[in-house]
Scaffold this motif. Sequence first.
Motif, PDB file in Angstrom:
ATOM      1  N   ASP A 185       0.821  -1.207   0.000  1.00 32.93           N
ATOM      2  CA  ASP A 185       0.000   0.000   0.000  1.00 32.93           C
ATOM      3  C   ASP A 185       0.860   1.264   0.000  1.00 32.93           C
ATOM      4  N   ARG A 186       1.061   1.779  -1.206  1.00 30.11           N
ATOM      5  CA  ARG A 186       1.914   2.948  -1.391  1.00 30.11           C
ATOM      6  C   ARG A 186       1.357   4.168  -0.657  1.00 30.11           C
ATOM      7  N   ASP A 187       0.056   4.314  -0.722  1.00 34.15           N
ATOM      8  CA  ASP A 187      -0.604   5.448  -0.073  1.00 34.15           C
ATOM      9  C   ASP A 187      -0.377   5.392   1.450  1.00 34.15           C
ATOM     10  N   PHE A 188      -0.418   4.200   1.992  1.00 32.07           N
ATOM     11  CA  PHE A 188      -0.181   4.013   3.428  1.00 32.07           C
ATOM     12  C   PHE A 188       1.272   4.383   3.754  1.00 32.07           C
ATOM     13  N   PHE A 189       2.188   4.064   2.843  1.00 27.91           N
ATOM     14  CA  PHE A 189       3.595   4.430   3.056  1.00 27.91           C
ATOM     15  C   PHE A 189       3.742   5.955   3.125  1.00 27.91           C
ATOM     16  N   ASP A 190       3.070   6.649   2.227  1.00 28.93           N
ATOM     17  CA  ASP A 190       3.100   8.122   2.253  1.00 28.93           C
ATOM     18  C   ASP A 190       2.588   8.636   3.597  1.00 28.93           C
ATOM     19  N   PHE A 191       1.484   8.020   4.047  1.00 29.99           N
ATOM     20  CA  PHE A 191       0.905   8.394   5.344  1.00 29.99           C
ATOM     21  C   PHE A 191       1.927   8.217   6.475  1.00 29.99           C
ATOM     22  N   LEU A 192       2.652   7.106   6.446  1.00 34.79           N
ATOM     23  CA  LEU A 192       3.630   6.835   7.507  1.00 34.79           C
ATOM     24  C   LEU A 192       4.763   7.858   7.476  1.00 34.79           C
ATOM     25  N   GLU A 193       5.160   8.253   6.277  1.00 31.83           N
ATOM     26  CA  GLU A 193       6.246   9.235   6.141  1.00 31.83           C
ATOM     27  C   GLU A 193       5.858  10.578   6.728  1.00 31.83           C
ATOM     28  N   LYS A 194       4.600  10.976   6.503  1.00 34.11           N
ATOM     29  CA  LYS A 194       4.241  12.359   6.817  1.00 34.11           C
ATOM     30  C   LYS A 194       3.545  12.524   8.175  1.00 34.11           C
ATOM     31  N   SER A 195       3.226  11.401   8.851  1.00 30.47           N
ATOM     32  CA  SER A 195       2.422  11.520  10.081  1.00 30.47           C
ATOM     33  C   SER A 195       3.270  11.408  11.346  1.00 30.47           C
ATOM     34  N   ASP A 196       2.740  11.998  12.381  1.00 28.63           N
ATOM     35  CA  ASP A 196       3.330  11.802  13.707  1.00 28.63           C
ATOM     36  C   ASP A 196       2.685  10.545  14.296  1.00 28.63           C
ATOM     37  N   LEU A 197       3.398   9.450  14.199  1.00 31.46           N
ATOM     38  CA  LEU A 197       2.798   8.151  14.538  1.00 31.46           C
ATOM     39  C   LEU A 197       2.696   7.921  16.041  1.00 31.46           C
ATOM     40  N   LYS A 198       3.164   8.859  16.824  1.00 29.92           N
ATOM     41  CA  LYS A 198       2.996   8.744  18.281  1.00 29.92           C
ATOM     42  C   LYS A 198       1.712   9.444  18.729  1.00 29.92           C
ATOM     43  N   ALA A 199       1.191  10.306  17.881  1.00 30.03           N
ATOM     44  CA  ALA A 199      -0.060  11.000  18.231  1.00 30.03           C
ATOM     45  C   ALA A 199      -1.190   9.970  18.245  1.00 30.03           C
ATOM     46  N   PRO A 200      -2.018   9.962  19.294  1.00 30.06           N
ATOM     47  CA  PRO A 200      -3.039   8.921  19.435  1.00 30.06           C
ATOM     48  C   PRO A 200      -3.898   8.679  18.196  1.00 30.06           C
ATOM     49  N   GLU A 201      -4.442   9.748  17.555  1.00 33.44           N
ATOM     50  CA  GLU A 201      -5.326   9.509  16.398  1.00 33.44           C
ATOM     51  C   GLU A 201      -4.567   8.852  15.254  1.00 33.44           C
ATOM     52  N   THR A 202      -3.334   9.292  15.065  1.00 37.43           N
ATOM     53  CA  THR A 202      -2.559   8.722  13.956  1.00 37.43           C
ATOM     54  C   THR A 202      -2.185   7.274  14.260  1.00 37.43           C
ATOM     55  N   ALA A 203      -1.872   7.018  15.515  1.00 40.61           N
ATOM     56  CA  ALA A 203      -1.541   5.633  15.904  1.00 40.61           C
ATOM     57  C   ALA A 203      -2.743   4.722  15.641  1.00 40.61           C
ATOM     58  N   VAL A 204      -3.927   5.196  15.994  1.00 37.88           N
ATOM     59  CA  VAL A 204      -5.133   4.398  15.761  1.00 37.88           C
ATOM     60  C   VAL A 204      -5.304   4.108  14.276  1.00 37.88           C
ATOM     61  N   GLU A 205      -5.111   5.138  13.450  1.00 38.86           N
ATOM     62  CA  GLU A 205      -5.272   4.917  12.009  1.00 38.86           C
ATOM     63  C   GLU A 205      -4.214   3.941  11.474  1.00 38.86           C
ATOM     64  N   MET A 206      -3.000   4.094  11.956  1.00 40.57           N
ATOM     65  CA  MET A 206      -1.914   3.204  11.523  1.00 40.57           C
ATOM     66  C   MET A 206      -2.234   1.744  11.862  1.00 40.57           C
ATOM     67  N   ILE A 207      -2.716   1.531  13.073  1.00 43.70           N
ATOM     68  CA  ILE A 207      -3.040   0.162  13.500  1.00 43.70           C
ATOM     69  C   ILE A 207      -4.193  -0.392  12.658  1.00 43.70           C
ATOM     70  N   ALA A 208      -5.220   0.433  12.472  1.00 39.40           N
ATOM     71  CA  ALA A 208      -6.390  -0.015  11.716  1.00 39.40           C
ATOM     72  C   ALA A 208      -6.001  -0.401  10.291  1.00 39.40           C
ATOM     73  N   ARG A 209      -5.179   0.424   9.647  1.00 39.39           N
ATOM     74  CA  ARG A 209      -4.801   0.119   8.268  1.00 39.39           C
ATOM     75  C   ARG A 209      -3.922  -1.131   8.213  1.00 39.39           C
ATOM     76  N   SER A 210      -3.051  -1.294   9.192  1.00 42.91           N
ATOM     77  CA  SER A 210      -2.178  -2.478   9.203  1.00 42.91           C
ATOM     78  C   SER A 210      -2.980  -3.764   9.340  1.00 42.91           C
ATOM     79  N   VAL A 211      -3.914  -3.786  10.303  1.00 38.02           N
ATOM     80  CA  VAL A 211      -4.668  -5.032  10.510  1.00 38.02           C
ATOM     81  C   VAL A 211      -5.580  -5.333   9.326  1.00 38.02           C
TER      82      VAL A 211
END
Lengths: 350, 350
Positions: A185-211
């Motif tokens: 998922d290239r789009d997900f990779f872009d998201f990971l590059e540009k997001s603060d993955l420690k911020a709770p909302e972003t962490a939730v989205e990251m987990i949801a997309r991964s699973v």
Amino acid sequence: MIVPIEIRQPEFKRYDITIDTLPKLHYDRKVAIVTNTTVAPLHLARVMERLEAPQIEVIELPDGEEFKTMETVLSILDRLFEARYDRSSLLIALGGGVIGDMTGFASSLYQRGIGFVQMPTTLLSQVDASVGGKTGVNNRWGKNLVGAFYQPEAVYIDPAFLETLPEREYAAGIAEVVKMAVMFDRDFFDFLEKSDLKAPETAVEMIARSVSLKADVVNRDEKEAGVRAVLNYGHTFGHVIENETGYARYLHGEAVAIGMVMANELAVDLGQLSREEAERIRVLLEKWGLPTRYRVENPEAFYEHFFLDKKSRNNRIKFILPGGSIGSYVMRDDIPKAQVLKALERFRES
Amino acid sequence: MIVPIEIRQPEFKRYDITIDTLPKLHYDRKVAIVTNTTVAPLHLARVMERLEAPQIEVIELPDGEEFKTMETVLSILDRLFEARYDRSSLLIALGGGVIGDMTGFASSLYQRGIGFVQMPTTLLSQVDASVGGKTGVNNRWGKNLVGAFYQPEAVYIDPAFLETLPEREYAAGIAEVVKMAVMFDRDFFDFLEKSDLKAPETAVEMIARSVSLKADVVNRDEKEAGVRAVLNYGHTFGHVIENETGYARYLHGEAVAIGMVMANELAVDLGQLSREEAERIRVLLEKWGLPTRYRVENPEAFYEHFFLDKKSRNNRIKFILPGGSIGSYVMRDDIPKAQVLKALERFRES
């Protein structure tokens, strides 16, 4: 005479992964929480507060991969028999991957299978162990060699679990997330590059997309035999690194991070990935403090190590590489040894 | 955020039960035959003669229910690891129910599941264990309390296996066949009454009809929750008898035979079975030398024993009885204790 037998099964096993503050949970069945001595002081009170059941046992195991054994699983079963738990009872796995693997396995065995609920407390187990149904234990011959495929009936991921997770373990989980993005998922990779993955909302989205990505892969594996092997991207090299360093220097996710960088070198040589995208992946991993360098003292010896892995059958190593760019994959078992050694050579001085 | 997960499964598990002289079997996988010290001298040579595989290990276990333990199953796994068997390897269970249950269980565990083939050598295991996927072991808390549901990839029933079976064990298998007929198939009951069930062709037909009936029950259980419990006809009483006699006096099938006669007494009282048909069942069982009498010294104590069975939850005993006549069933958990005691009274002097 031949009697054809067809045993009907439900076409789907369905369950929800809830990524949110742990809700109130009311069960009219006996419940046992399986956890360990590290996690219990951090999160057990929070779970107990929200849990209602006619009987709740807490089974606290010692912490560590070295306790992921059949003996430990049998000790869980013993506790359940002693407390006269029955076929309707429920196990809750509160902890990381080791706790999840053993609790799921114990659930599959007790009276031929009782319900279990996952409450994964590490990022790695949240993104990796929540989907796929792999349970089991290690023995003296290797890791996860005895076990069962067994699905949970629900998964609860409370972002609060992550607040107490050491930075290094968080990063190790990110490595598996990056793996999913690079492969699928290239789009997900872009998201990971540009997001603060420690911020709770972003962490939730990251987990949801991964699973979701992982569930998709597990289901495609039915038709597209072996696509699940793509989840081994970075792992073929990573396992050798873990083995060479006695499973002591690197967390699993860290070894996978180096392994992806190694796989990418091979991919660049083979025209499967541009140098620029290989760099983007390396930079993202390093941003999380993940290691991307490893000194390969003897490429030839490193290569021979591939064959000790249970996944390499018939003396052919299956390499999982990006399939031209980020967001796609290729599985190749036709790569000449010289080509692999050439990529490994580059890590001689690293 | 809630992520719904659906893990797709094949809708059917398919395999064939071949009831015929054992064919030549060519496998391109490593094979291990699990058998015991009683069966090996009788049938192992016959199997080895017809089997071709790149490697064949024979794992010979001691004979007896007391060895149906997790320790024995782990010893099977050890042998496979020592011989470097892999995920493509195959186990063959050559023996009765105990061998089948442990071999199936070991297959389910080894590297999270490898193939297994059943070669049941007793009539009981041919008609009972060939279908249903129940595998497992006993422990100090009871029978079959640890295990897995796991289907074989093929079942071979060679009528020659039965030639060496003691008469008494053959009869014990017949008891389970009679159970299937009384519950589900009146025409099959007529067949059992009028046929020479020791004659090879008739034995083949009897086995084929029994396994088909059982497969049908297992599949209906999906929709018709609990119909599988009907297979416990005769077992509710039979378990108490086995328990009271320390599992020493009767073979399981013999206790089931008495149990069916007891259930029928209750059924006659309740108008669920005519006295005449109850007699037909008793006569058929006695024709095979099966016991149909048992001295209930204390009906009250016998009744209390029902509650020790893991199947009786919430202090309600579920009785499986003929549902008006031979060939139909009813499940009742509303039978007053006095009614049951009245039927048991009749066995006081028997």
